[in-house]
Design an enzyme around this catalytic site. Structure first.
Site, PDB file in Angstrom:
ATOM      1  N   ASN A  96       0.829  -1.209   0.000  1.00 44.84           N
ATOM      2  CA  ASN A  96       0.000   0.000   0.000  1.00 44.84           C
ATOM      3  C   ASN A  96       0.861   1.257   0.000  1.00 44.84           C
ATOM      4  O   ASN A  96       1.888   1.320   0.672  1.00 44.84           O
ATOM      5  CB  ASN A  96      -0.921   0.012   1.224  1.00 44.84           C
ATOM      6  CG  ASN A  96      -1.883  -1.164   1.204  1.00 44.84           C
ATOM      7  OD1 ASN A  96      -2.023  -1.816   0.175  1.00 44.84           O
ATOM      8  ND2 ASN A  96      -2.532  -1.433   2.311  1.00 44.84           N
ATOM      9  N   CYS A 139      16.897  21.403  -4.720  1.00 40.72           N
ATOM     10  CA  CYS A 139      17.769  21.838  -5.814  1.00 40.72           C
ATOM     11  C   CYS A 139      17.068  22.730  -6.838  1.00 40.72           C
ATOM     12  O   CYS A 139      17.698  23.194  -7.783  1.00 40.72           O
ATOM     13  CB  CYS A 139      18.398  20.629  -6.503  1.00 40.72           C
ATOM     14  SG  CYS A 139      17.236  19.697  -7.518  1.00 40.72           S
ATOM     15  N   HIS A 172       5.912  -0.420  -2.639  1.00 40.54           N
ATOM     16  CA  HIS A 172       5.533   0.324  -3.845  1.00 40.54           C
ATOM     17  C   HIS A 172       5.574   1.835  -3.630  1.00 40.54           C
ATOM     18  O   HIS A 172       4.901   2.580  -4.324  1.00 40.54           O
ATOM     19  CB  HIS A 172       4.127  -0.113  -4.312  1.00 40.54           C
ATOM     20  CG  HIS A 172       4.076  -1.555  -4.720  1.00 40.54           C
ATOM     21  ND1 HIS A 172       2.905  -2.279  -4.831  1.00 40.54           N
ATOM     22  CD2 HIS A 172       5.079  -2.429  -5.048  1.00 40.54           C
ATOM     23  CE1 HIS A 172       3.190  -3.519  -5.223  1.00 40.54           C
ATOM     24  NE2 HIS A 172       4.497  -3.638  -5.334  1.00 40.54           N
TER      25      HIS A 172
HETATM   26  N1  APR Z   1     -10.287  -6.945   4.076  1.00 39.41           N
HETATM   27  C1  APR Z   1      -9.279  -7.739   3.606  1.00 39.41           C
HETATM   28  N2  APR Z   1      -9.103  -8.022   2.306  1.00 39.41           N
HETATM   29  C2  APR Z   1      -9.956  -7.474   1.427  1.00 39.41           C
HETATM   30  C3  APR Z   1     -11.029  -6.641   1.828  1.00 39.41           C
HETATM   31  C4  APR Z   1     -11.178  -6.385   3.224  1.00 39.41           C
HETATM   32  N3  APR Z   1     -12.150  -5.610   3.696  1.00 39.41           N
HETATM   33  N4  APR Z   1     -11.702  -6.250   0.715  1.00 39.41           N
HETATM   34  C5  APR Z   1     -11.078  -6.809  -0.318  1.00 39.41           C
HETATM   35  N5  APR Z   1     -10.030  -7.550   0.095  1.00 39.41           N
HETATM   36  C6  APR Z   1      -9.093  -8.330  -0.693  1.00 39.41           C
HETATM   37  C7  APR Z   1      -9.565  -8.689  -2.093  1.00 39.41           C
HETATM   38  O1  APR Z   1     -10.368  -9.868  -2.061  1.00 39.41           O
HETATM   39  C8  APR Z   1      -8.265  -8.890  -2.837  1.00 39.41           C
HETATM   40  O2  APR Z   1      -7.794 -10.224  -2.757  1.00 39.41           O
HETATM   41  O3  APR Z   1      -7.933  -7.539  -0.895  1.00 39.41           O
HETATM   42  C9  APR Z   1      -7.287  -7.954  -2.102  1.00 39.41           C
HETATM   43  C10 APR Z   1      -6.927  -6.727  -2.893  1.00 39.41           C
HETATM   44  O4  APR Z   1      -6.289  -7.098  -4.081  1.00 39.41           O
HETATM   45  P1  APR Z   1      -5.782  -6.033  -5.144  1.00 39.41           P
HETATM   46  O5  APR Z   1      -6.859  -5.058  -5.425  1.00 39.41           O
HETATM   47  O6  APR Z   1      -5.207  -6.801  -6.278  1.00 39.41           O
HETATM   48  O7  APR Z   1      -4.653  -5.237  -4.339  1.00 39.41           O
HETATM   49  P2  APR Z   1      -3.132  -5.641  -4.066  1.00 39.41           P
HETATM   50  O8  APR Z   1      -2.961  -7.118  -3.966  1.00 39.41           O
HETATM   51  O9  APR Z   1      -2.670  -4.810  -2.938  1.00 39.41           O
HETATM   52  O10 APR Z   1      -2.455  -5.138  -5.415  1.00 39.41           O
HETATM   53  C11 APR Z   1      -1.063  -5.221  -5.530  1.00 39.41           C
HETATM   54  O11 APR Z   1      -1.061  -4.042  -7.589  1.00 39.41           O
HETATM   55  O12 APR Z   1      -2.210  -2.372  -8.624  1.00 39.41           O
HETATM   56  C12 APR Z   1      -1.002  -2.704  -8.072  1.00 39.41           C
HETATM   57  O13 APR Z   1       0.622  -1.359  -7.045  1.00 39.41           O
HETATM   58  C13 APR Z   1      -0.709  -1.798  -6.897  1.00 39.41           C
HETATM   59  O14 APR Z   1       0.090  -2.331  -4.692  1.00 39.41           O
HETATM   60  C14 APR Z   1      -0.832  -2.703  -5.699  1.00 39.41           C
HETATM   61  C15 APR Z   1      -0.509  -4.067  -6.287  1.00 39.41           C
END
Ligand code: APR
Length: 235
Positions: free
Chosen positions: A82, A127, A98
């Site tokens: 995040n 700078c 990230h």
């Molecule tokens: N609590 C926990 N998990 C949750 C909740 C919640 N309330 N709501 C959704 N989720 C889960 C979803 O089911 C999913 O598996 O969180 C996950 C989010 O996945 P992504 O949207 O793919 O996010 P992330 O894995 O952090 O993405 C990775 O991708 O877009 C790039 O750089 C960005 O850091 C990011 C990276």
């Protein structure tokens, strides 16, 4: 007992910040236009405007009780995908894989500095260069903090709120004696070569199929069963 926590957008979803996939941010905006290295080279103003908007929005979100719980876990290393600052506002000290939304980086003098929730300034305060950019890792760029991914010494690995689409959490989970996955949705393991037939949770010792806040009680119970009530994480 040493913990390795790896979090993703789902950790902050309960604070109201949209995730990226499954009806998240990437369904509304085009990754190619605002979040890739090519976009940065082609139309930096678009990229800056996108992250300015995210940064300004961030001021109105608050850490949730899972951010706070994770911040109190003793002997923990927390890596987060995040770019928000909710872990810090909850008292935690995560390593951002990230980058961080509240920071900008000067491409001339390489200095990184915090600008809070404000739009990116025109000139570097060190700078005077105009080659400033959000201090976030765009698709197609190096992520230097990935060097930590496979080097954390821990007894227990906790992955929370990440789809595993960018970092293969199933692979990491197999390296630890105990692993816990927290995610309300079951997901197939995906690598750059395609989708596996297995669900990610099958690679973990324990799976808590709940949202971040709802999972706290189960997590505490699990830690208590595993380590007994003497451990500070179970209090
Ligand atoms: N609590 C926990 N998990 C949750 C909740 C919640 N309330 N709501 C959704 N989720 C889960 C979803 O089911 C999913 O598996 O969180 C996950 C989010 O996945 P992504 O949207 O793919 O996010 P992330 O894995 O952090 O993405 C990775 O991708 O877009 C790039 O750089 C960005 O850091 C990011 C990276």
């Amino acid at each position: 007992m040493r913990f390795y926590i790896l979090s993703g957008a789902g950790l902050s979803a309960d604070s109201g910040i949209p995730t990226f996939r499954d009806g998240g941010l990437w369904d509304e905006v085009s990754i190619e236009e605002v979040a890739t290295h090519e976009a940065w080279l082609k139309s930096p103003a678009k990229v800056i405007a996108f992250f300015d908007a995210r940064r300004q929005e961030l001021a109105r979100y608050q850490p949730n009780s899972m951010h706070k719980f994770l911040a109190t876990l003793p002997n923990a290393v927390h890596l987060t995908q995040n770019v928000d600052d909710l872990c810090e506002r909850a008292g935690g000290k995560p390593i951002h894989l990230h980058g961080k939304l509240t920071e900008i980086r000067c491409e001339t003098c390489q200095k990184i500095y915090d600008i809070g929730y404000n739009p990116q300034p025109k000139k570097c305060k060190f700078c005077g260069s105009e080659r400033l950019r959000p201090n976030v890792v765009l698709f197609g760029e190096m992520a230097p903090n990935y060097r930590h991914l496979y080097t954390i010494e821990a007894d227990i690995f906790i992955a929370i709120g990440t789809s595993g689409a960018v970092i293969d959490i199933a692979d990491i989970a197999q390296k630890y004696p105990i692993s816990i996955l927290i995610d309300p949705k079951r997901r197939k393991r995906v690598t750059m070569f395609g989708e596996f037939d297995e669900y990610i949770d099958e690679y973990f010792t324990h799976y808590i199929p709940k949202g971040a806040i709802a999972a706290i009680e189960d997590l505490q119970k699990l830690l208590k069963e595993t380590y007994g009530s003497a451990h500070p994480a179970t209090k």
